[in-house]
Design an enzyme around this catalytic site. Structure first.
Site, PDB file in Angstrom:
ATOM      1  N   TRP A   1       5.558   1.676   3.631  1.00 11.35           N
ATOM      2  CA  TRP A   1       4.889   1.028   2.503  1.00 11.35           C
ATOM      3  C   TRP A   1       5.402  -0.390   2.201  1.00 11.35           C
ATOM      4  CZ3 TRP A   1       5.509  -1.071  -2.363  1.00 11.35           C
ATOM      5  CH2 TRP A   1       4.320  -1.313  -3.056  1.00 11.35           C
ATOM      6  N   ASP A   2       6.640  -0.701   2.527  1.00 12.52           N
ATOM      7  CA  ASP A   2       7.175  -2.016   2.119  1.00 12.52           C
ATOM      8  C   ASP A   2       7.840  -2.735   3.283  1.00 12.52           C
ATOM      9  OD1 ASP A   2       7.599  -4.020   0.268  1.00 12.52           O
ATOM     10  OD2 ASP A   2       9.449  -3.152  -0.524  1.00 12.52           O
ATOM     11  N   LEU A   3       7.232  -2.652   4.470  1.00 14.45           N
ATOM     12  CA  LEU A   3       7.876  -3.243   5.641  1.00 14.45           C
ATOM     13  C   LEU A   3       7.518  -4.729   5.775  1.00 14.45           C
ATOM     14  CD1 LEU A   3       9.889  -2.303   7.762  1.00 14.45           C
ATOM     15  CD2 LEU A   3       7.994  -2.114   9.369  1.00 14.45           C
TER      16      LEU A   3
END
Ligand SMILES: Nc1ncnc2c1ncn2[C@@H]1O[C@H](COP(=O)(O)OP(=O)(O)O)[C@@H](O)[C@H]1O
Ligand SMILES: [Mg+2]
Length: 304
Positions: free
Chosen positions: A196-198
């Site tokens: 989700w937050d790469l």
């Protein structure tokens, strides 16, 4: 040893969570001391932080280098340890210890000062990031993880209220456009373990492998929902090319090809990420949508 909370971290907790944020920051030095003691750790260098976590370089009793990560337990951070445990170091930092009660984790030590943000060529950085994302999303999500299907339905429920708060027809048009993509895909939300937050700062140089992912906010779903952070971070470089839509599509296609995704479906779920950000903005009372997000939605017209 008394840990000093970096001012910028205290300020961001105050901004995002008011009194609760201030209380968390106040309790942080004692929390750090508790885990240094419980897990038998010795501080080993200056603390680092993002906008949420404080990360202390430490040495374990057996002499191995590690990193103590402290952050509040929220819906987003709650499953970080479960995600890392599932990946077991396959493309991600290793989890050494975790206390779900406080969200505290002990991680394999990476090079906290060198991330993919420092790789000069953004496409070279993106190819490395995509290689990691391919491995991460090859894992099925474990039981009980929050699910994109629920997130998608929740988003669709919020669309009418969001539209009512937007005076400009252009904003309403693109919000409706994103919502129609999510409505079409919501029944097939996928089952992979997503990060989700790469973005580029969440990939650190390492020793076990050249680069490893940190800082997931895991959920179960379609890998197309994982492309957004690498599209809109390092945005100045997309602008500097002089052709934003082309730069967006270059990044998008690079990831879709590297991950072997269906192009249209990946575009639809990326519009889902745009919608998610639109809804958060309108919930915060903003009356105009972000130009960056509008530019991404517009560029993706060529793929959706
Ligand atoms: N395993 C690690 N080893 C070394 N440094 C780390 C490690 N994990 C995080 N850091 C450092 O701490 C910073 C913040 O950690 P991160 O997990 O990204 O939290 P946030 O959610 O606040 O962004 C990172 O940008 C990096 O500099
Ligand atoms: Mg981070």
């Amino acid at each position: 040893m008394r840990i000093k909370v970096p001012e910028a971290l205290a300020a961001s907790h105050l901004e995002y969570a008011d009194d609760a944020g201030a209380a968390w920051t106040d309790a942080l030095p004692a929390l750090a001391e508790r885990y240094l003691d419980e897990w038998d750790l010795r501080p080993d260098g200056e603390p680092r932080h993002g906008i949420v976590a404080l990360v202390l370089p430490v040495v374990r009793a057996d002499g191995t280098r590690a990193a103590l990560k402290l952050q509040p337990v929220t819906e987003e951070t709650a499953d970080e340890a479960l995600g890392l445990r599932t990946w077991a170091g396959d493309g991600s930092v290793l989890l050494l210890e975790a206390d779900p009660a406080t969200g505290t984790m002990l991680l394999e030590r990476l090079d906290g000062g060198r991330s993919l943000s420092a790789v000069p060529d953004v496409i070279e950085a993106l190819e490395i990031l995509t290689g990691l994302l391919r491995r991460l999303t090859a894992h099925p999500a474990p039981e009980g993880m929050r699910h994109l299907g629920d997130i998608a339905r929740g988003m669709l429920d919020g669309v009418d209220a969001a539209l009512a708060g937007l005076p400009r027809e252009r904003d309403r048009h693109w919000l409706r456009h994103c919502a129609s993509a999510v409505a079409e895909l919501a029944d097939e939300p996928g089952d992979r373990l997503l990060h989700w937050d790469l973005h580029y700062d969440n990939v650190l140089a390492a020793g076990r492998e050249p680069w490893l992912a940190i800082d997931p906010k895991p959920l179960a779903g379609d890998p197309g929902f994982d492309l957004m952070p690498a599209l809109w971070n390092r945005w100045e470089e997309a602008v500097a090319t002089g052709d934003v839509p082309r730069a967006v599509l270059l990044r998008f296609d690079c990831m879709v090809d590297g991950l072997g995704l269906d192009r249209r479906r990946a575009a639809g779920w990326t519009l889902g990420r745009v919608l998610q950000n639109f809804l958060w903005a309108t919930e915060d009372g903003e009356e105009e949508l972000s130009e960056i997000l509008l530019a991404i939605a517009e560029a993706l017209r060529a793929r959706w």
